[in-house]
Design a protein around this motif. Structure first.
Motif, PDB file in Angstrom:
ATOM      1  N   UNK A 196       0.832  -1.203   0.000  1.00 21.38           N
ATOM      2  CA  UNK A 196       0.000   0.000   0.000  1.00 21.38           C
ATOM      3  C   UNK A 196       0.871   1.259   0.000  1.00 21.38           C
ATOM      4  N   UNK A 197       1.988   1.202   0.752  1.00 21.89           N
ATOM      5  CA  UNK A 197       2.904   2.344   0.775  1.00 21.89           C
ATOM      6  C   UNK A 197       3.494   2.589  -0.606  1.00 21.89           C
ATOM      7  N   UNK A 198       3.847   1.534  -1.332  1.00 20.88           N
ATOM      8  CA  UNK A 198       4.402   1.694  -2.678  1.00 20.88           C
ATOM      9  C   UNK A 198       3.359   2.260  -3.627  1.00 20.88           C
ATOM     10  N   UNK A 199       2.117   1.802  -3.496  1.00 23.26           N
ATOM     11  CA  UNK A 199       1.065   2.300  -4.374  1.00 23.26           C
ATOM     12  C   UNK A 199       0.816   3.786  -4.135  1.00 23.26           C
ATOM     13  N   UNK A 205       3.635   9.960  -7.690  1.00 26.85           N
ATOM     14  CA  UNK A 205       4.645  10.202  -8.716  1.00 26.85           C
ATOM     15  C   UNK A 205       4.012  10.565 -10.056  1.00 26.85           C
ATOM     16  N   UNK A 206       3.031   9.814 -10.497  1.00 25.43           N
ATOM     17  CA  UNK A 206       2.463  10.049 -11.827  1.00 25.43           C
ATOM     18  C   UNK A 206       1.397  11.139 -11.815  1.00 25.43           C
ATOM     19  N   UNK A 207       0.711  11.301 -10.691  1.00 25.61           N
ATOM     20  CA  UNK A 207      -0.290  12.367 -10.648  1.00 25.61           C
ATOM     21  C   UNK A 207       0.355  13.742 -10.587  1.00 25.61           C
ATOM     22  N   UNK A 208       1.508  13.861  -9.931  1.00 23.34           N
ATOM     23  CA  UNK A 208       2.187  15.155  -9.856  1.00 23.34           C
ATOM     24  C   UNK A 208       2.763  15.583 -11.207  1.00 23.34           C
ATOM     25  N   UNK A 233       0.358   5.079 -17.428  1.00 23.51           N
ATOM     26  CA  UNK A 233       1.567   4.668 -16.713  1.00 23.51           C
ATOM     27  C   UNK A 233       1.280   4.427 -15.234  1.00 23.51           C
ATOM     28  N   UNK A 234       0.440   5.262 -14.638  1.00 22.95           N
ATOM     29  CA  UNK A 234       0.098   5.049 -13.230  1.00 22.95           C
ATOM     30  C   UNK A 234      -0.619   3.731 -13.011  1.00 22.95           C
ATOM     31  N   UNK A 293      -5.820   9.059  -4.417  1.00 27.46           N
ATOM     32  CA  UNK A 293      -4.728  10.032  -4.519  1.00 27.46           C
ATOM     33  C   UNK A 293      -4.615  10.589  -5.940  1.00 27.46           C
ATOM     34  N   UNK A 294      -4.712   9.719  -6.934  1.00 22.38           N
ATOM     35  CA  UNK A 294      -4.440  10.123  -8.316  1.00 22.38           C
ATOM     36  C   UNK A 294      -5.534  11.042  -8.869  1.00 22.38           C
ATOM     37  N   UNK A 295      -6.779  10.715  -8.639  1.00 18.68           N
ATOM     38  CA  UNK A 295      -7.878  11.464  -9.264  1.00 18.68           C
ATOM     39  C   UNK A 295      -7.919  12.929  -8.841  1.00 18.68           C
TER      40      UNK A 295
END
Length: 307
Positions: A196-199, A205-208, A233-234, A293-295
């Motif tokens: 979960x920490x890696x996700x 990383x990809x959302x920023x 990629x995410x 996080x990503x959305x």
């Protein structure tokens, strides 16, 4: 294993002092006297331990049999008043193999005597021994004939027959595999925390990378492909990392898997299907954290009206 009919022991007295070796061998002797068959290899036994054995199979270099018989006759110990095997049958057999064989001295350890006879004693004793084909002498002896006659009278037992190849049905195998993998994943706190920490790190990383972008501002095909590439990629790296980490979990259980598969506890398909079922809740949790996080950072919450 409880109450085995046959007990195989490989040098049970190795590394023990004389007192501990006697205690171990007396326990093994009581097991043999209870009706169980005990096959035991021994290394440099003392006279007392050697006298506890009922029969002896002696092999020389190359795996050739030189003696296979009883260790009698029994005598009564003057100290303990308990019967023991004197191994005089063994001594008389080797003395009769060749006239140049040294005579056995009373009170000597029969184990040392037989080893020196076949050339397995100390270096000085080996040089003094005559060259005798003990393996050939055994093959032509009455002892070997008695062994062959006894083997010819062995009645083969009934063959074991099982109604099915596996101990349980396929639905039961699937249920037990899924239940075990579910408990395994629940107890593996470190593995779940790390995944979960890696996700969370991958989602950030990809959302920023597209935090300053907005689909309303995209006017070219190259900009749309760049935005779409960050989203793809995410998702791709999230899936790839989960697959790689799952391989490690399967690798850690590989030895147990091969052992249980050889024992016909289950088929490989119920095993893998149970693992897949146990993965589903954790994959849903990983997807939830990724989208959570990503959305918002990629402005996908606010772009639905535009689409």
């Amino acid at each position: 294993v409880s109450n085995p009919s046959v007990l195989f022991l490989d040098e049970p007295t190795s590394g023990l002092d004389s007192r501990s070796a006697r205690v171990v061998m007396r326990a093994i002797k009581r097991i043999a006297q209870s009706g169980r068959t005990v096959l035991c290899t021994i290394h440099q036994p003392s006279y007392e331990i050697f006298a506890m054995f009922d029969k002896l199979l002696l092999l020389k270099k190359g795996g050739k049999t030189v003696y296979n018989g009883a260790m009698g006759p029994q005598k009564l110990s003057e100290l303990t008043q308990e019967p023991y095997n004197s191994a005089l049958d063994l001594v008389r057999y080797f003395e009769s193999c060749h006239p140049t064989i040294p005579r056995y001295r009373e009170g000597r350890n029969p184990a040392e005597f037989m080893l020196e006879c076949i050339g397995a004693g100390t270096g000085a004793a080996k040089a003094e021994q005559p060259t005798v084909d003990f393996a050939g002498a055994y093959r032509s002896s009455a002892m070997a004939n008695d062994t062959l006659v006894a083997l010819s009278h062995i009645v083969p037992g009934e063959k074991l027959f099982f109604k099915s190849y596996y101990a349980s049905s396929y639905p039961m195998q699937f249920y037990m595999s899924a239940a075990r993998w579910t408990r395994t994943y629940w107890r593996n706190v470190g593995y779940n925390f790390v995944r979960i920490l890696i996700i969370i790190g991958v989602a950030l990383l990809f959302s920023l990378n597209v935090v300053t972008e907005s689909m309303q501002d995209i006017k070219t095909q190259a900009g749309l492909q760049s935005y779409n590439g960050a989203i793809f990629a995410g998702v791709f790296f999230t899936s790839a990392i989960q697959a790689i980490m799952t391989v490690g979990v399967i690798g850690d259980s590989k030895q147990v898997y091969y052992k249980e598969l050889a024992a016909r506890m289950y088929h490989s398909w119920p095993y893998l299907m149970g693992l897949s079922i146990a993965e589903i809740p954790w994959l849903l949790a990983v997807t939830f954290f990724h989208c959570l996080i990503f959305y918002p950072i990629a402005h996908l919450w606010t772009e639905t009206d535009y689409l």
